[in-house]
Structure formats: structure tokens, C-alpha cells
Write a protein that holds these residues in place. Structure first.
Motif, mmCIF file in Angstrom:
data_model
loop_
_atom_site.group_PDB
_atom_site.id
_atom_site.type_symbol
_atom_site.label_atom_id
_atom_site.label_comp_id
_atom_site.label_asym_id
_atom_site.label_seq_id
_atom_site.Cartn_x
_atom_site.Cartn_y
_atom_site.Cartn_z
ATOM 1 N N GLN A 66 8.076 59.822 37.494
ATOM 2 C CA GLN A 66 7.488 59.540 36.184
ATOM 3 C C GLN A 66 6.213 60.348 35.964
ATOM 4 O OE1 GLN A 66 7.089 55.278 35.859
ATOM 5 N NE2 GLN A 66 9.284 54.932 36.157
ATOM 6 N N ARG A 69 5.342 62.930 32.892
ATOM 7 C CA ARG A 69 4.132 62.842 32.074
ATOM 8 C C ARG A 69 3.415 64.192 32.016
ATOM 9 N NH1 ARG A 69 0.281 57.930 33.486
ATOM 10 N NH2 ARG A 69 -0.541 58.491 31.438
ATOM 11 N N ARG A 80 4.279 56.600 21.953
ATOM 12 C CA ARG A 80 5.465 56.694 22.802
ATOM 13 C C ARG A 80 6.560 55.748 22.327
ATOM 14 N NH1 ARG A 80 3.606 55.430 28.117
ATOM 15 N NH2 ARG A 80 4.325 53.307 27.840
ATOM 16 N N SER A 130 9.445 55.158 30.549
ATOM 17 C CA SER A 130 8.639 56.169 31.235
ATOM 18 C C SER A 130 9.495 57.163 31.997
ATOM 19 C CB SER A 130 7.658 55.484 32.186
ATOM 20 O OG SER A 130 8.336 54.608 33.057
ATOM 21 N N PHE A 169 -4.925 62.737 30.814
ATOM 22 C CA PHE A 169 -3.559 63.007 30.342
ATOM 23 C C PHE A 169 -3.546 63.357 28.854
ATOM 24 C CE2 PHE A 169 -2.437 60.275 34.008
ATOM 25 C CZ PHE A 169 -1.447 61.046 34.587
#
Length: 679
Positions: free
Chosen positions: A397, A401, A468, A473, A522
Motif C-alpha cells: 500500500q 501511495r 480518495r 488503499s 505525502f
């Protein structure tokens, strides 16, 4: 040979589960011989099968052999201390053996671990009433509540108790499809969302419950807890204060919640007074002392905090939170007596796993302070291993990302969307990895007359979650950040304005403020699009020092990547790759500040940071340790002291144990910092 052995290995699990269910059906029909034969077959194929052994214990009691059942059950609850059904069955065995005090204890443990066990609640109601125990009324209310629930929802509660989150969510969603406005179903769905970190869904569900049932006090308390988890302190404070004031004698739960929200909005004196009042009423509750101590620690009254932590473990000898909180002050040094007490309790089978984890981390700190580095590492490793069993971190995951940001947030996206967003220059984002020196940078900047320090705000993370949507995820091409290239340009301005409005409650009157959420690294592309005039500071630290410091830190929540050397090394490497990307596509938007440079040349780095933020130099930023403010991170005590170099090379004492970390970081990062690669 058992018939089970004729099945392929991949089928055996299903066959065994079916055989156990058949054994239970046979038992319900009092066909004890048939049930026993099925269970013998199961346990011949899988002697350690947990559900098989539990069902055999139930069978022993049904056959009038409670002593045999008790032996089995005691083994099962020792293996799985949170096994509510096991404790309930143990209670029934104790009753059959005419040992009512032991039965009461077992039933109390049963409902502590699984609140859906109505038979345990019924017995406790009767027992408490017979004894004149004030808990009888609460137990009776729980019986009535459970009896009023549909069977599906009682099963959902049981699934939650067993941490079977996927089963709980599936059944609860199915129930709500048929009963869309069932208040208790929505509350359970909100609890599932809370436990899985989807706090915006939980808040929405509970707000809806409050519209449907405005007087539902339990739902309002549940909503307040969700608001606290989202750091919506002012909204939580408004709700909880209302509950607190409209009850002439608030429950201990409401009082504790009131103290928490007061602390959250900076009403520290009121929070302290509330906890002190509660301690006077419940002098033997160790958790109250720890909660009060955390406020003192955050406000710089460390001596009071230490005294309260000690009082807490004196009340409960295996209270890991008290020992770990002492270690987490960073400057505290454990006595030999405390070291012996922790060593004894951490090895005891009766010590709950969370307390063991906390004490392993505390023992690691204690042995590191005494320079017994091998023993210290063993405890850090054992604590991390136990903690990792409950971790939700996934390397796959993380890869998604990072790769999705690299794929979507390219130079052409920012060129096409140049000029969008809200033009407020107020926010200064300090981000990076935990234990990288971000609290020090925050303290330096918050010492400036034009900058308010706040805390690790969740607003950017919450916005990313909303964008999202319901994508999992694990989706290889998640909706966020892909949606950034599809949104109408005015939405970026709206998002920026909302951020400024929502964070105003955490600020004072200064024109600038700090958001110190480390995980915002992020989302630097998102920050640039909604707040193009914000300042972003990347708190960077030597990879070995940063990663090992994270590895030996037990976090309150989040940072799930930190409980393994390989995991944290891979995370650091991916973080560097993403920061390199941001610096390439958004040149000049991020200032990298190396922690070691701050220690070596404080004033030079302070001037550099202030220049980047467009702020004039103030001597108070160099004398940051004199600034009085609430600090809520593990570095709270450290940033109240002048700069020192004691922590710079601590990782070197453990280098012989850190080859997995070095391999995960990779040769490029090791070479950049002159670290010897693993053999």
C-alpha cells in the motif's frame, strides 16, 4: 486414518470449520456422542485448533463434567486473554462447581472483553443485586439494551470484540441496507468506521443519529470521542460541555471526556481541576493519574508528571502505560527497584499484551540509559514484535501511495493549474518523518512573535481521505491523487479557504501558524494547489538516527510503519524518493532543514528558516527553550532545554543489530551519509 486427511490441504480448514459447527448442532440436540466423535476427528487432525478445543470444553460442561471443562478453558483464556466467550463459559463452569465468587470474576472478565454476552450480564445483574452492589442497575440496563437489539447487531458487537472487522462491517452494512435509519445499527457502523480510521464517515453517521435521536446521550458521547480523534477539539468541547452542564451529577465517563476536551482547547486549569476532583472520588484509579500527568508533562511541569506516573504503577503493578510514560519523558532514569518490577511483570503470563509492549519499550530505554545496549535492543525488538502483530502497515500500500503521487503530480499538472488555490500565506507546514526534529523546528518558529504553534493537525489528511472517496488503499490507481487533474479549478480555492477557516480555532492572533503533521509529506502537491503561498519545511535527520529513534518509540497511534527495522527503512527510502520528486516538480516550494545542521549551527539555521518564511530575525527563536507553551509530542521535555548533541549518534551503540535497517535503506542513502553498508 481420520477422514479429514483425505482432503487437499487447502480444503482442510473449511472441512474442520464445518465439522465443529456440526458438533455444536449435535450438542444442541443433546447428541453428545455424535458431537464428541466429530470433535475427536477435528482435534486428531489439528490438536491445537482453538475453536475445536473451546467446543470440547462446552461439551464437557454439557455432559456434567465442569472440572474437565474448566481445565481446558483456563488454557484457552491464557492463550487468548481477550476471549470473552471463553470467560463466560468458565463462569458457567464455576457456577456448576458452586464457586460463585470465581464465577462473578469470570463473568466480569467476559463482558469486559465482549459486551454482547447477554447471559453474563444477566448473571451479574442478579449477583450484584443480591450483594447490594451499585453496579446492578448498569448491568440491568445493558441486559435491556442487548435484548432490544436485533440478533444481527448483537453478532456485530461480538465480531467487534473479537476484532473481526471485515465480518462486522459486512454484517452491519447488510443490516443497514434493510434498516436504513436504525439508530443502533448506525452507531455500530460508526464504531467500525472509527476503528478502521474512516473518521469522516463515523462523524457523518453520528451526526445523523443525533438528528434522528437528539437526546441519545451515548451517541453524543460517541460523537465527541470521534471529534477528539479528528482533533476537532472545539466542536468536541461544545458538545461535551453541553452534556456536562445539563447533568447535575455527570458520570465518570463524561467527566473524563470533559477533562480531555478542556485540555484539547487549552483550558488546562479546568482539565487539571476536573481530573483532581475525579481522583479524590476514585483514588484507586491509576488511569486518572496518568491522564493528569500527561497534561503536566505537556505544560512543562515534569516533576508533577513523574510523581503521578509513579503513583499510577503503585496502584497497578502491571500498568505498562505508567512505566512507558515515565520513559517517554526522555530524561527520567529508572531505579533498580522499578527495573526489577518491570522485568518481573513483563514475563508474567497474566500481564496483558499492551502492558507488556509498553514495558518492553520502557525497559529498552532503561537499559539504554545504563549502557547495556544488547539488553536494551532485545527489549526494543520484543516490544516492536508484539506491536507489529496489530499493525496495519503494508509495504504494497505504501508503494501505491508513493507511485500514484509520482505518476499524477508532475510538472505539467502544476503548470496547467498555476494560479489556482487560496492565496492566504498563513500556514507553515513542518513535515517529514517522526523523530526527525520537527518538534524542535516548531518550537523555534513558535517562539517568534508572528507565529502561532498549534499541533499535528489532521485537516490535510482528512481532505486527502475525502478526495480518495471509498477507494480501497490497495487499489493500484486510487481516485486520489488522480482526481487532482479532474477537479474544477474553483474547488482548489474552496479547499484552501476551508483549511484556513477550520484551523482558525487552533490559532492565536499571530498572522502565521504551524501545522506539524509529519505525514503531510505525502500531500505536498495538494498543499501547493490549495494554498500556493504556504511555506513547507522538510525536517530531515540522518537516516540511521531517525529510523532507529522511530523504532524505539512507541507511538500513541499511527506511524504503523515504525515497528520493524525493514519496514521503517523502506519507509524512509520511499519518503526521500517522494521528497526528491517534490523538489524537482515544485522547485523552491520546500525548504529542507537537516537536524544535525540545526544542532551544529543553531543561529545560522534559525536565520535561514526565518528568511524562507519571510520573517525578521528574533532572538527568542534562538532561545526557544524559554518559550512557555503546551507541547504534546514525545519531544516535549527535550525542546524545553538548550540544544545538545547527546542524541546525534545514539544509533551507533546499536549498529551491530541494525543490518536489516541498512539493507532496507539501500546503498544510495547509506553512501550519501557515509554509513558503512552491511556485511
Amino acid at each position: 486414518m481420520s477422514a479429514l486427511f483425505y482432503f487437499r490441504e487447502k480444503d482442510v480448514t473449511n472441512v474442520i470449520a464445518e465439522s465443529i459447527q456440526k458438533a455444536r448442532v449435535a450438542m444442541s440436540k443433546r447428541a453428545f456422542g455424535e458431537s464428541k466423535a466429530l470433535l475427536d476427528e477435528v482435534l486428531s487432525a489439528e490438536p491445537d485448533n482453538f475453536e475445536g478445543r473451546y467446543t470440547l470444553a462446552v461439551l464437557h460442561r454439557a455432559e456434567g463434567q465442569p472440572a474437565n471443562a474448566k481445565v481446558l478453558l483456563e488454557t484457552l483464556v491464557a492463550e487468548k486473554p481477550d476471549f470473552g466467550r471463553g470467560f463466560q463459559e468458565l463462569g458457567l463452569c464455576e457456577l456448576a462447581l458452586k464457586k460463585e465468587p470465581a464465577a462473578i470474576t469470570a463473568f466480569e472478565q467476559a463482558v469486559e472483553h465482549d459486551g454482547s454476552l447477554i447471559d453474563s450480564w444477566k448473571f451479574l445483574t442478579t449477583a450484584y443485586r443480591r450483594q447490594g452492589d451499585t453496579r446492578a442497575e448498569q448491568a440491568a440496563m445493558q441486559v435491556d439494551f442487548l435484548a432490544s437489539l436485533p440478533t444481527e447487531l448483537r453478532t456485530v458487537i461480538s465480531y467487534l470484540a473479537a476484532n473481526r472487522m471485515a465480518d462486522a462491517e459486512r454484517l452491519c452494512r447488510f443490516f443497514l441496507q434493510q434498516n436504513k435509519t436504525h439508530v443502533e445499527g448506525m452507531r455500530l457502523m460508526a464504531e467500525i468506521a472509527t476503528r478502521t480510521g474512516v473518521f469522516d464517515d463515523a462523524e457523518f453517521l453520528l451526526e445523523t443519529v443525533m438528528e434522528l435521536a437528539p437526546d441519545h446521550i451515548e451517541a453524543e458521547i460517541q460523537l465527541a470521542h470521534v471529534l477528539l480523534r479528528r482533533q476537532r477539539f472545539h466542536k468536541a468541547h461544545k458538545r461535551v460541555t453541553s452534556i456536562y452542564n445539563r447533568n447535575s451529577n455527570p458520570s465518570p465517563q463524561v467527566k473524563a471526556l470533559y477533562a480531555s476536551v478542556c485540555f484539547g482547547v487549552g483550558e488546562n486549569e479546568e482539565a487539571i481541576k476536573t481530573y483532581q476532583d475525579m481522583i479524590r472520588v476514585s483514588p484507586n484509579d491509576p488511569q486518572l493519574r496518568v491522564s493528569l500527568a500527561h497534561i503536566y508533562n505537556a505544560t512543562g511541569e515534569s516533576a508533577k508528571a513523574v510523581d503521578l506516573f509513579k503513583q499510577a504503577y503503585s496502584l497497578k503493578s502491571d500498568f505498562g502505560d505508567a512505566f512507558w510514560s515515565l520513559a517517554n519523558t526522555k530524561s527520567y532514569r529508572f531505579t533498580e527497584a522499578e527495573l526489577t518490577a518491570m522485568t518481573d511483570r513483563v514475563d508474567s503470563p497474566s500481564t496483558p499484551q499492551l502492558d507488556k509492549i509498553q514495558m518492553h519499550f520502557a525497559l529498552g530505554k532503561a537499559h539504554e540509559d545504563s549502557k547495556d545496549f544488547d539488553t536494551a535492543f532485545r527489549h526494543y525488538q520484543e516490544g516492536n514484535t508484539l506491536k507489529r502483530e496489530t499493525s496495519t502497515h503494508s509495504k504494497e500500500q505504501l508503494d501505491i501511495r508513493i507511485s500514484s503521487q509520482l505518476e499524477v503530480c508532475k510538472s505539467d499538472l502544476f503548470e496547467r493549474l498555476k494560479g489556482v488555490g487560496h492565496d492566504a500565506p498563513d500556514p507553515i507546514f513542518i513535515l517529514g518523518l517522526p523523530r526527525a526534529g520537527s518538534t524542535l523546528l516548531e518550537q523555534i518558529l513558535a517562539s517568534h512573535s508572528k507565529v502561532d504553534g498549534t499541533m499535528e493537525l489532521h485537516d490535510i489528511l482528512d481532505l486527502a481521505k475525502r478526495l480518495r472517496g471509498r477507494d480501497k488503499s490497495s487499489d493500484p490507481s486510487p481516485r486520489y491523487p488522480r482526481i487532482l487533474s479532474e477537479l474544477p479549478t474553483e474547488r482548489f480555492t474552496q479547499f484552501g479557504q476551508q483549511f484556513i477557516e477550520d484551523t482558525r480555532a487552533y490559532r492565536g492572533n499571530a498572522p502565521f501558524f504551524i501545522d506539524k503533521m509529519p505525514n503531510n509529506f505525502f500531500h505536498i502537491g495538494l498543499i501547493k494547489l490549495i494554498l500556493p503561498n504556504a511555506k513547507v519545511i522538510d525536517a530531515r535527520r540522518h537516516p540511521m538516527a531517525c529510523c532507529f529513534s522511530g523504532y524505539k518509540q512507541l507511538f500513541g497511534e499511527g506511524q504503523e510503519f515504525s515497528y520493524g527495522l525493514e519496514e521503517i527503512g523502506n519507509y524512509y527510502r520511499q519518503y526521500v524518493d517522494l521528497m526528491d520528486h517534490w523538489n524537482a516538480v515544485l522547485p523552491g516550494f520546500v525548504l529542507q532543514v537537516q537536524h544535525e545542521d540545526v544542532i551544529a549551527d543553531l543561529e545560522g539555521q534559525v536565520r535561514r528558516i526565518l528568511d524562507f518564511c519571510g520573517l525578521e530575525f528574533e532572538e527568542a527563536c534562538v532561545e526557544f527553550h524559554k518559550t512557555k507553551r503546551t507541547v504534546r509530542t514525545p519531544s516535549a521535555e527535550q525542546v524545553r532545554q538548550p540544544i545538545n548533541t547527546s542524541g546525534v549518534d545514539q544509533w551507533c551503540n546499536f549498529e551491530t543489530h541494525l543490518d536489516p535497517l541498512k539493507r532496507a535503506l539501500g546503498p544510495d542513502i547509506l553512501d550519501a551519509y557515509g554509513v558503512t553498508p552491511p556485511a
